[in-house]
Scaffold this active site. Structure first.
Site, PDB file in Angstrom:
ATOM      1  N   LYS A  22      -8.245   3.305  -1.758  1.00  0.00           N
ATOM      2  CA  LYS A  22      -7.581   4.084  -2.814  1.00  0.00           C
ATOM      3  C   LYS A  22      -7.013   3.133  -3.863  1.00  0.00           C
ATOM      4  O   LYS A  22      -7.194   3.335  -5.060  1.00  0.00           O
ATOM      5  CB  LYS A  22      -6.446   4.915  -2.216  1.00  0.00           C
ATOM      6  CG  LYS A  22      -5.486   5.490  -3.246  1.00  0.00           C
ATOM      7  CD  LYS A  22      -4.395   6.336  -2.648  1.00  0.00           C
ATOM      8  CE  LYS A  22      -3.165   5.562  -2.331  1.00  0.00           C
ATOM      9  NZ  LYS A  22      -2.297   5.191  -3.451  1.00  0.00           N
ATOM     10  N   ASN A  23      -6.366   2.071  -3.418  1.00  0.00           N
ATOM     11  CA  ASN A  23      -5.645   1.214  -4.367  1.00  0.00           C
ATOM     12  C   ASN A  23      -6.554   0.240  -5.105  1.00  0.00           C
ATOM     13  O   ASN A  23      -6.098  -0.489  -5.977  1.00  0.00           O
ATOM     14  CB  ASN A  23      -4.502   0.491  -3.655  1.00  0.00           C
ATOM     15  CG  ASN A  23      -3.431   1.474  -3.215  1.00  0.00           C
ATOM     16  OD1 ASN A  23      -3.430   2.641  -3.645  1.00  0.00           O
ATOM     17  ND2 ASN A  23      -2.550   1.048  -2.327  1.00  0.00           N
ATOM     18  N   CYS A 116       9.117   8.671  -7.273  1.00  0.00           N
ATOM     19  CA  CYS A 116       8.298   9.442  -6.321  1.00  0.00           C
ATOM     20  C   CYS A 116       9.066   9.445  -5.003  1.00  0.00           C
ATOM     21  O   CYS A 116      10.206   9.002  -4.920  1.00  0.00           O
ATOM     22  CB  CYS A 116       6.919   8.818  -6.155  1.00  0.00           C
ATOM     23  SG  CYS A 116       6.965   7.305  -5.199  1.00  0.00           S
ATOM     24  N   ARG A 121      10.304   4.438  -9.425  1.00  0.00           N
ATOM     25  CA  ARG A 121       9.111   3.613  -9.641  1.00  0.00           C
ATOM     26  C   ARG A 121       9.141   3.120 -11.093  1.00  0.00           C
ATOM     27  O   ARG A 121       8.448   3.608 -11.945  1.00  0.00           O
ATOM     28  CB  ARG A 121       7.852   4.418  -9.349  1.00  0.00           C
ATOM     29  CG  ARG A 121       7.773   4.975  -7.929  1.00  0.00           C
ATOM     30  CD  ARG A 121       7.583   3.921  -6.854  1.00  0.00           C
ATOM     31  NE  ARG A 121       6.318   3.270  -6.878  1.00  0.00           N
ATOM     32  CZ  ARG A 121       5.226   3.717  -6.261  1.00  0.00           C
ATOM     33  NH1 ARG A 121       5.274   4.857  -5.637  1.00  0.00           N
ATOM     34  NH2 ARG A 121       4.106   3.059  -6.319  1.00  0.00           N
ATOM     35  N   ASP A 305       2.739  -0.574   2.847  1.00  0.00           N
ATOM     36  CA  ASP A 305       1.988   0.663   3.096  1.00  0.00           C
ATOM     37  C   ASP A 305       1.630   0.825   4.567  1.00  0.00           C
ATOM     38  O   ASP A 305       1.280   1.921   4.998  1.00  0.00           O
ATOM     39  CB  ASP A 305       0.701   0.696   2.258  1.00  0.00           C
ATOM     40  CG  ASP A 305       1.014   0.753   0.784  1.00  0.00           C
ATOM     41  OD1 ASP A 305       0.119   0.451  -0.020  1.00  0.00           O
ATOM     42  OD2 ASP A 305       2.172   1.069   0.444  1.00  0.00           O
ATOM     43  N   ARG A 397      -3.864  12.682  -0.480  1.00  0.00           N
ATOM     44  CA  ARG A 397      -3.875  11.783  -1.651  1.00  0.00           C
ATOM     45  C   ARG A 397      -4.639  10.507  -1.348  1.00  0.00           C
ATOM     46  O   ARG A 397      -5.249   9.908  -2.237  1.00  0.00           O
ATOM     47  CB  ARG A 397      -2.430  11.420  -2.045  1.00  0.00           C
ATOM     48  CG  ARG A 397      -1.674  12.482  -2.813  1.00  0.00           C
ATOM     49  CD  ARG A 397      -0.447  11.887  -3.441  1.00  0.00           C
ATOM     50  NE  ARG A 397      -0.784  10.630  -4.096  1.00  0.00           N
ATOM     51  CZ  ARG A 397       0.074   9.612  -4.237  1.00  0.00           C
ATOM     52  NH1 ARG A 397       1.290   9.709  -3.767  1.00  0.00           N
ATOM     53  NH2 ARG A 397      -0.281   8.502  -4.849  1.00  0.00           N
TER      54      ARG A 397
HETATM   55  C1  EPZ Z   1       0.875  -0.390  -5.628  1.00  0.00           C
HETATM   56  O1  EPZ Z   1       1.928   0.355  -6.222  1.00  0.00           O
HETATM   57  C2  EPZ Z   1       0.214   0.557  -4.646  1.00  0.00           C
HETATM   58  N1  EPZ Z   1      -0.321   1.698  -5.353  1.00  0.00           N
HETATM   59  C3  EPZ Z   1       1.228   1.014  -3.602  1.00  0.00           C
HETATM   60  O2  EPZ Z   1       0.542   1.829  -2.664  1.00  0.00           O
HETATM   61  C4  EPZ Z   1       1.763  -0.217  -2.880  1.00  0.00           C
HETATM   62  O3  EPZ Z   1       2.746   0.190  -1.943  1.00  0.00           O
HETATM   63  C5  EPZ Z   1       2.383  -1.171  -3.905  1.00  0.00           C
HETATM   64  O4  EPZ Z   1       1.391  -1.520  -4.907  1.00  0.00           O
HETATM   65  C6  EPZ Z   1       2.867  -2.462  -3.255  1.00  0.00           C
HETATM   66  O5  EPZ Z   1       1.816  -3.087  -2.602  1.00  0.00           O
HETATM   67  C7  EPZ Z   1      -1.508   1.571  -6.004  1.00  0.00           C
HETATM   68  O6  EPZ Z   1      -2.099   0.520  -6.031  1.00  0.00           O
HETATM   69  C8  EPZ Z   1      -2.035   2.806  -6.670  1.00  0.00           C
HETATM   70  P1  EPZ Z   1       4.361  -2.546  -7.454  1.00  0.00           P
HETATM   71  P2  EPZ Z   1       2.701  -0.241  -7.524  1.00  0.00           P
HETATM   72  O7  EPZ Z   1       4.302  -2.451  -8.925  1.00  0.00           O
HETATM   73  O8  EPZ Z   1       1.731  -0.944  -8.388  1.00  0.00           O
HETATM   74  C9  EPZ Z   1       8.990  -2.604  -8.359  1.00  0.00           C
HETATM   75  C10 EPZ Z   1       0.228   3.677  -1.290  1.00  0.00           C
HETATM   76  O9  EPZ Z   1       0.861   4.200  -0.364  1.00  0.00           O
HETATM   77  N2  EPZ Z   1       8.579  -2.568  -9.772  1.00  0.00           N
HETATM   78  O10 EPZ Z   1       3.805  -3.762  -6.769  1.00  0.00           O
HETATM   79  O11 EPZ Z   1       3.507   0.842  -8.104  1.00  0.00           O
HETATM   80  C11 EPZ Z   1       8.725  -1.271  -7.679  1.00  0.00           C
HETATM   81  O12 EPZ Z   1       9.801  -0.380  -7.893  1.00  0.00           O
HETATM   82  C12 EPZ Z   1       0.960   3.196  -2.521  1.00  0.00           C
HETATM   83  O13 EPZ Z   1      -1.014   3.480  -1.295  1.00  0.00           O
HETATM   84  C13 EPZ Z   1       9.557  -2.753 -10.750  1.00  0.00           C
HETATM   85  O14 EPZ Z   1      10.739  -2.929 -10.445  1.00  0.00           O
HETATM   86  O15 EPZ Z   1       3.645  -1.287  -6.792  1.00  0.00           O
HETATM   87  C14 EPZ Z   1       8.596  -1.641  -6.235  1.00  0.00           C
HETATM   88  O16 EPZ Z   1       9.885  -1.766  -5.671  1.00  0.00           O
HETATM   89  C15 EPZ Z   1       2.447   3.387  -2.414  1.00  0.00           C
HETATM   90  N3  EPZ Z   1       9.185  -2.695 -12.057  1.00  0.00           N
HETATM   91  C16 EPZ Z   1       7.955  -3.027  -6.287  1.00  0.00           C
HETATM   92  O17 EPZ Z   1       8.175  -3.514  -7.635  1.00  0.00           O
HETATM   93  C17 EPZ Z   1       7.891  -2.493 -12.437  1.00  0.00           C
HETATM   94  O18 EPZ Z   1       7.599  -2.480 -13.659  1.00  0.00           O
HETATM   95  C18 EPZ Z   1       6.459  -2.999  -5.991  1.00  0.00           C
HETATM   96  O19 EPZ Z   1       5.867  -2.260  -7.006  1.00  0.00           O
HETATM   97  C19 EPZ Z   1       6.916  -2.319 -11.429  1.00  0.00           C
HETATM   98  C20 EPZ Z   1       7.281  -2.365 -10.102  1.00  0.00           C
END
Ligand code: EPZ
Length: 418
Positions: A22-23, A116, A121, A305, A397
């Site tokens: 998915k990711n 979410c 997020r 995850d 999802r």
């Molecule tokens: C990706 O989400 C994945 N989703 C998530 O999978 C996964 O848990 C996550 O990466 C971490 O590996 C997809 O790829 C579609 P991040 P993403 O930006 O990109 C903070 C699943 O279950 N952050 O690495 O949203 C954020 O709040 C999903 O498959 C900021 O603070 O993750 C979080 O605490 C859930 N500011 C941390 O960084 C920003 O601008 C990680 O977020 C962006 C992120």
């Protein structure tokens, strides 16, 4: 009302072919609008997040053909440079379209993705990066509007190795007139897969998988066919099912290197894990060892995850385990549901103390995100009685045919529409 009904019985036995990631598929689908032609993606999982992403591509002007797990995107004519709110709110990770829409049309707007079930997020890292790259970003009334007049070469240093922010910069820079380096980039396998796909379309990107990525923008990309990598988190879910039922489960069509942190934790739980070129097999023994401390971290650390699945497993381990969740603020919502099944879990903010119990018992439980939903099904596999897992839309999802695959492994499981 729909739910997944599970009667905890014997061990899971057998093998399962793992779906596409998915990711990895979501950013790859966003990348297809960078090519004013036809792009083909194989091994796309049949999940609702993909369906929503295809709706967004159609809204932008793409023509879509889907043949089983192959998706063909014709992005010759892009007619919109924004994502409507009703689509944006259906899937917060649609933010991944931002960089690609700007690269193609020099403008983009969409509503803030909002939080979410996992907590807020934010997208501050995405915005900060795009501003450093010369994009004019205005925010207001819950909307973000971007306009690109002139490209700027830039070195972007991410405060946190955000997966989405790294991907957005790659999608923006691939089709551009600038040179970008990303420091403290995310290192997930999905980032490498995106680099391989973009380079296949003619981009010039290097370093994905390390924390430094370099992008030399090109003016045009071309048609390409790409096969999406397997879903390492889905693989982890089925392995957890094997462990919690004392069974023997083999996940096939995987890259074991993508989830080494998970197999290492399963070994630490006292399980026998065999890794081959494209499979991982767990031969569980009934004594699951507790683990002093598991910390979720950016890749190659233990993936957030996979944390819910391991929480279910440790709920019935011998002894007390501690889990520290370092990525999301509300990844422990599942604990309340496991407690309803008899688990002994104390959470305090980002820490969960899990005292293993002898047995879990059936209860109606509610998924709060896709990973907690799958982890509740995993827990139900060993629970005495008939468990009903509600909010199956979360599971849909990201998991293709979860209940069918588990049934084929011997689980007493079915999906019920009341
Ligand atoms: C990706 O989400 C994945 N989703 C998530 O999978 C996964 O848990 C996550 O990466 C971490 O590996 C997809 O790829 C579609 P991040 P993403 O930006 O990109 C903070 C699943 O279950 N952050 O690495 O949203 C954020 O709040 C999903 O498959 C900021 O603070 O993750 C979080 O605490 C859930 N500011 C941390 O960084 C920003 O601008 C990680 O977020 C962006 C992120």
């Amino acid at each position: 009302m729909e739910y997944i009904k599970v009667i905890g019985e014997g061990p899971l036995l057998g093998s399962v072919d793992i779906q596409g990631s998915k990711n990895a598929v979501l950013p790859a689908l966003a990348a297809t609008i960078l090519n004013e032609g036809e792009t083909v993606l194989h091994n796309c999982p049949d999940i609702s997040d993909v369906k929503i992403t295809l709706d967004i591509l159609k809204f932008l002007g793409c023509k879509i053909k889907k043949e089983n797990h192959t998706i063909i995107v014709d992005a010759k004519n892009i007619v919109n440079n924004y994502i409507p709110t009703e689509l944006m709110t259906k899937m917060r990770s649609s933010i991944i379209f931002l960089g690609a829409i700007i690269a193609r049309t020099k403008e983009a707007s969409m509503c803030f993705p909002g939080g979410c079930e996992l907590g807020p997020r934010p997208i501050d890292l995405h915005i900060k990066a795009l501003k450093a790259l010369g994009v004019d970003v205005t925010e207001g009334n819950g909307y973000i509007k971007c306009k690109l007049d002139n490209y700027k070469d830039a070195q972007v240093h991410l405060d946190f190795p955000s997966v989405g922010a790294t991907e957005n910069i790659m999608l923006f820079g691939a089709l551009s007139d600038c040179v970008i380096s990303i420091e403290n980039a995310a290192r997930e396998p999905e980032i490498e897969d995106l680099q391989n796909f973009l380079n296949g379309m003619g981009a010039k990107i290097s370093g994905a998988g390390s924390s430094s990525i370099r992008i030399n923008g090109v003016k045009k990309l071309h048609d390409f066919e790409h096969t999406i990598i397997p879903d390492r988190i889905a693989a982890a879910t089925y392995l957890c099912g094997g462990v919690i039922t004392g069974g023997c489960v083999e996940v096939k069509k995987v890259n074991p290197n993508h989830f080494g942190a998970v197999t290492s934790v399963l070994r630490e739980c006292g399980q026998y894990v065999e890794e081959g070129k494209d499979y991982v097999c767990v031969k569980a023994n009934n004594k699951i060892k507790s683990i002093d401390l598991i910390r979720t971290l950016p890749h190659p650390g233990f993936p957030t995850d996979a944390q819910s699945g391991i929480l279910s497993v440790l709920s019935v381990a011998n002894g007390t385990s501690i889990i520290k969740e370092n990525i999301f603020q509300q990844r422990f919502k599942i604990a309340d549901e496991l407690i309803k099944m008899g688990a002994d879990i104390n959470t305090d903010g980002q820490v969960a103390v899990v005292k293993g119990v002898k047995k879990l018992y059936a209860s109606p439980v509610y998924a709060s995100d896709l990973r907690s939903g799958a982890a509740l099904v995993v827990a139900a596999l060993c629970a005495e009685g008939e468990t009903k897992v509600f909010n199956t839309h979360f599971i849909d999802r990201g998991y293709e045919n979860l209940h069918i695959n588990l049934k084929n492994l011997g689980a007493n499981i079915e999906r019920v529409k009341e």
